[in-house]
Design an enzyme around this catalytic site. Structure first.
Site, PDB file in Angstrom:
ATOM      1  N   ARG A   5       3.118  29.200  45.052  1.00 24.89           N
ATOM      2  CA  ARG A   5       2.486  29.610  46.316  1.00 24.89           C
ATOM      3  C   ARG A   5       1.929  28.389  47.047  1.00 24.89           C
ATOM      4  O   ARG A   5       2.023  28.286  48.260  1.00 24.89           O
ATOM      5  CB  ARG A   5       1.346  30.613  46.053  1.00 24.89           C
TER       6      ARG A   5
ATOM      7  N   HIS B  12     -11.577  35.604  49.696  1.00 22.05           N
ATOM      8  CA  HIS B  12     -10.786  35.714  48.463  1.00 22.05           C
ATOM      9  C   HIS B  12     -10.474  34.346  47.854  1.00 22.05           C
ATOM     10  O   HIS B  12      -9.622  34.245  46.981  1.00 22.05           O
ATOM     11  CB  HIS B  12      -9.483  36.496  48.718  1.00 22.05           C
TER      12      HIS B  12
ATOM     13  N   CYS C 150     -10.050  19.824  33.985  1.00 21.47           N
ATOM     14  CA  CYS C 150     -11.138  19.344  34.836  1.00 21.47           C
ATOM     15  C   CYS C 150     -11.343  17.838  34.621  1.00 21.47           C
ATOM     16  O   CYS C 150     -11.567  17.400  33.493  1.00 21.47           O
ATOM     17  CB  CYS C 150     -12.410  20.108  34.480  1.00 21.47           C
TER      18      CYS C 150
ATOM     19  N   THR D 179      -4.158  43.180  58.590  1.00 22.79           N
ATOM     20  CA  THR D 179      -4.523  43.611  57.229  1.00 22.79           C
ATOM     21  C   THR D 179      -4.237  45.097  57.077  1.00 22.79           C
ATOM     22  O   THR D 179      -4.446  45.873  58.014  1.00 22.79           O
ATOM     23  CB  THR D 179      -6.004  43.315  56.895  1.00 22.79           C
TER      24      THR D 179
END
Ligand code: OAD
Length: 255
Positions: A73, A122, A150, A191
């Site tokens: 994505r 989101h 991390c 939406t």
């Protein structure tokens, strides 16, 4: 004047009079940029089990699969650009008194276009969150590999995206609630308005469902009627890359 033009004129006149404007956007506003929506026949969830790629349990079971999905994505979003719908919202912000853009989209295209007061409720494909130290870092859209760790504490990173079964970040939700509860006009763009609590911002703006306030005017822009339509004072049907620039043109016309 044709019916459609009358609806545009009505919406523009509401926006001209508004002091406080809030906007809720969904995947439809990015569709013309080439980002797939979720619930279309060829939508993003087609071919993916939501519980595998968009839940904390799915991530715990198979983080590599989840990172493959999000890296794909991220790579797709890196190839696209904002469209005239995003750009019209930038201009609307510039001419509005108070303006809040609440987006369910994680592609970051409103920010790329130049919108300023944006609440990404989101999360964002550009951000990671550490499962150890909880640090949220903006990493742009560069490939992160299947097991990103991390840099501060070495623990596993996850996408900073709200998954099913998780709550929205409290500060972002509170700011969205305040904007919806105080606006004069609530513009709902692209939406399906089926995912909560995002969709509850519409009845909140209307002063319904236990939220006591003078109702905001609700303007909906979508290809089709949706769950939001019953709240809308005006529905502008069509692709938002066309309807939003047309609406802005009328808002910018001198009275
Ligand atoms: P959906 O895929 O549910 O709905 C997209 C909406 O956009 C539909 O109502 C379409 O009719 C409309 N649409 C499509 N193309 C359009 C265009 N060019 N112009 C205007 N409207 C258009 O997407 P969302 O409502 O954004 O959450 O979905 C909400 C949430 O569900 C997402 O944020 C995502 C998903 O689960 C998370 O991942 C946390």
């Amino acid at each position: 004047m044709a019916d459609t033009e009358r609806e545009f004129a009505k919406a523009a006149s509401f926006l001209k009079q508004a002091r406080r404007v809030a906007v809720l956007t969904g995947a439809g506003v990015s569709a013309e940029s080439g980002v797939p929506t979720f619930r279309a026949a060829d939508g993003l969830w087609e071919g993916h089990r939501i519980e595998d790629v968009a839940t904390p349990q799915g991530f715990a079971r198979n983080p590599d699969l989840v990172w493959r999905f999000y890296n794909e994505r991220r790579a797709n979003v890196a190839k696209v650009a904002p469209n005239p719908g995003h750009e019209a919202l930038v201009k609307l912000e510039q001419r509005s008194g108070e303006f809040t853009l609440i987006t369910q989209n994680v592609d970051g295209l409103h920010l790329v276009a130049g919108s300023k007061n944006v609440l990404e409720i989101h999360g964002s494909l550009r951000q990671t969150r550490c499962l150890g130290c909880a640090e949220v870092v903006d990493r742009g859209l560069a490939e992160l590999g299947p097991k990103p760790l991390c840099p501060s504490c070495g623990a596993r990173l996850r996408p900073h995206i709200v998954w099913f079964g998780e709550g929205l970040p409290e500060d972002v939700w509170q700011a969205s609630f305040r904007a919806a509860a105080a606006c004069d006009v609530f513009l709902v763009v692209g939406t399906s308005a089926v995912v909560h609590p995002a969709a509850s911002l519409i009845p909140i703006a209307r002063g319904e469902a236990g939220f006591d306030r003078v109702p905001a005017i609700v303007i909906e822009c979508n290809l089709t009627r949706t769950e939001a339509s019953s709240y809308a004072d005006v529905t502008l049907l069509g692709p938002s890359g066309v309807t939003l620039p047309r609406l802005l043109e009328l808002v910018e016309q001198p009275i």
